[in-house]
Design a protein around this motif. Structure first.
Motif, short mmCIF file in Angstrom:
data_model
loop_
_atom_site.label_atom_id
_atom_site.label_comp_id
_atom_site.label_asym_id
_atom_site.label_seq_id
_atom_site.Cartn_x
_atom_site.Cartn_y
_atom_site.Cartn_z
N GLU A 197 1.14 6.07 -2.07
CA GLU A 197 0.90 7.14 -3.03
C GLU A 197 -0.60 7.40 -3.16
O GLU A 197 -1.07 8.49 -2.90
CB GLU A 197 1.51 6.75 -4.39
CG GLU A 197 1.21 7.69 -5.53
CD GLU A 197 1.94 9.02 -5.45
OE1 GLU A 197 2.99 9.08 -4.78
OE2 GLU A 197 1.47 10.01 -6.05
N TRP A 244 7.72 0.37 -8.12
CA TRP A 244 6.42 0.76 -7.61
C TRP A 244 5.68 -0.51 -7.24
O TRP A 244 5.91 -1.56 -7.83
CB TRP A 244 5.64 1.55 -8.67
CG TRP A 244 6.25 2.88 -8.93
CD1 TRP A 244 7.40 3.14 -9.61
CD2 TRP A 244 5.76 4.14 -8.46
NE1 TRP A 244 7.65 4.48 -9.60
CE2 TRP A 244 6.67 5.12 -8.90
CE3 TRP A 244 4.65 4.54 -7.70
CZ2 TRP A 244 6.49 6.48 -8.63
CZ3 TRP A 244 4.47 5.88 -7.43
CH2 TRP A 244 5.38 6.83 -7.88
N THR A 256 5.03 3.93 -3.61
CA THR A 256 6.18 4.46 -4.33
C THR A 256 7.36 3.48 -4.22
O THR A 256 7.33 2.55 -3.40
CB THR A 256 6.62 5.81 -3.75
OG1 THR A 256 7.08 5.57 -2.41
CG2 THR A 256 5.49 6.81 -3.74
N MET A 310 4.42 8.50 -11.44
CA MET A 310 5.85 8.23 -11.68
C MET A 310 6.57 9.51 -12.09
O MET A 310 7.70 9.77 -11.69
CB MET A 310 6.01 7.17 -12.78
CG MET A 310 5.66 5.77 -12.32
SD MET A 310 5.71 4.62 -13.72
CE MET A 310 5.67 3.05 -12.85
#
Lengths: 149, 184
Positions: free
Chosen positions: B158, B44, B152, B179
């Motif tokens: 995101e 991430w 992401t 997540m």
């Protein structure tokens, strides 16, 4: 219009103006440790005055120059704006805090290191000069309250 | 003599109906290594644009990001925290190295040519501009977006966070939630 003027005149003559001779209170001044000596430092504090006043200038032997900066956020973009003066309305707390209005210390004589202190002199229009001793907190400090946790 | 980089060709930005935020860049990290977004794929990304001469918003936000990383504990290993400068003229890899390490050992500083930075900011849809200010160091400051972008592991946008909108605990929790939704 006439009424408004009249009210303004009455307010100006009211005993409020002569009520308090208290100096401006400077609450919880602090500065953040700087990482590189060539980078500007930052200091924060809260001010409270019994009567209307204005912060006109700030200086410190620790820096060549101290500027009063406000942050303007428009369309999620932060812009620093230099203020010539900061209004201090009677009885109102004016807080300088991370992400908002702050004192920028330019041309630091040396790096501000955690645990140190330096004097800061604030010049007000009515009460004159007030000097405070500013503690330097950590690089990641959010304020004096958090520091004492 | 200073050489000014060629202006960005606006033709290379393909714009569709909606602005797609994506992690796409070729930059130099604070160790001097040339990297692209591929170096961070699989993890991430938390990306924040700023500059090291910024006294208030950037240190505040980076300190905040550092606290979020600390709160993520072991999970932080799956997060690449990126500080991308919008002031490449002053923010050399060396300057960034000293700067980012003061906040968190995991923080990566990224710089490049003005064109590199413009391209990265364009991909992330980050706005920045140079503002001349006589009283500032070197006579200018940079205005920039204050968002921390969460991307992401495949580099898709995101969500965006702003320091001050929530305590670090909450942001850490939101990252964990993301997540989980992503299926990890």
């Amino acid at each position: 219009m006439r009424t408004a003027l009249l009210i303004a005149a009455v307010l100006a003559m009211s005993p409020l103006a002569a009520m308090a001779e208290d100096a401006v209170r400077i609450i919880d001044p602090w500065a953040r440790a700087t990482i590189l000596v060539s980078r500007p430092g930052v200091a924060y504090l809260t001010m409270e005055s019994a009567r209307d006043d204005q912060l006109l200038a700030v200086e410190s032997p620790a820096a060549d120059r101290v500027m009063i900066h406000a942050i303007e956020n428009s369309d999620d973009v932060s812009r620093m704006v230099n203020l010539d003066a900061l209004d201090l309305p009677a009885g109102e707390r004016v807080a300088l805090a991370p992400g908002g209005t702050h004192l920028m210390l330019m041309g630091l004589k040396k790096r501000l290191t955690e645990g140190g202190r330096f004097p800061l002199t604030l010049q007000f229009e009515r009460v004159g000069a007030i000097t405070v001793s500013v503690p330097v907190l950590g690089v990641g400090a959010g304020g004096p309250a958090e520091d004492t946790q | 003599m200073t050489r000014t980089p060629a202006p960005q060709e606006s033709g290379q930005a393909t714009r569709t109906g909606e602005a797609v935020i994506r992690s796409e860049f070729t930059l130099t990290d604070h160790t001097g290594k040339r990297v692209t977004e591929a170096a961070f794929l699989g993890r991430w990304q938390l990306a924040f644009f700023g500059f090291t001469h910024c006294p208030d918003v950037c240190p505040t936000t980076l300190a905040y990001m550092a606290r979020v990383l600390d709160m993520l504990g072991d999970t932080a290993e799956r997060v690449a925290a990126l500080f991308i400068t919008v002031d490449p003229g002053r923010d050399t890899p060396e300057a960034l190295a000293e700067y980012v390490s003061a906040f968190h050992p995991g923080l990566v500083g990224l710089t490049g040519s003005e064109a590199d930075i413009a391209a990265a900011a364009n991909a992330f849809r980050v706005f920045y501009e140079r503002m001349e200010q006589d009283s500032a160091p070197d006579g200018y400051v940079m205005a920039h977006s204050g968002y921390i972008y969460l991307m992401t592991p495949d580099g898709q946008f995101e969500t965006g966070f702003r320091e001050g909108d929530q305590p670090p605990e909450e942001m850490a929790r939101k990252i964990r939630d993301a997540m989980e939704r992503y299926g990890e």
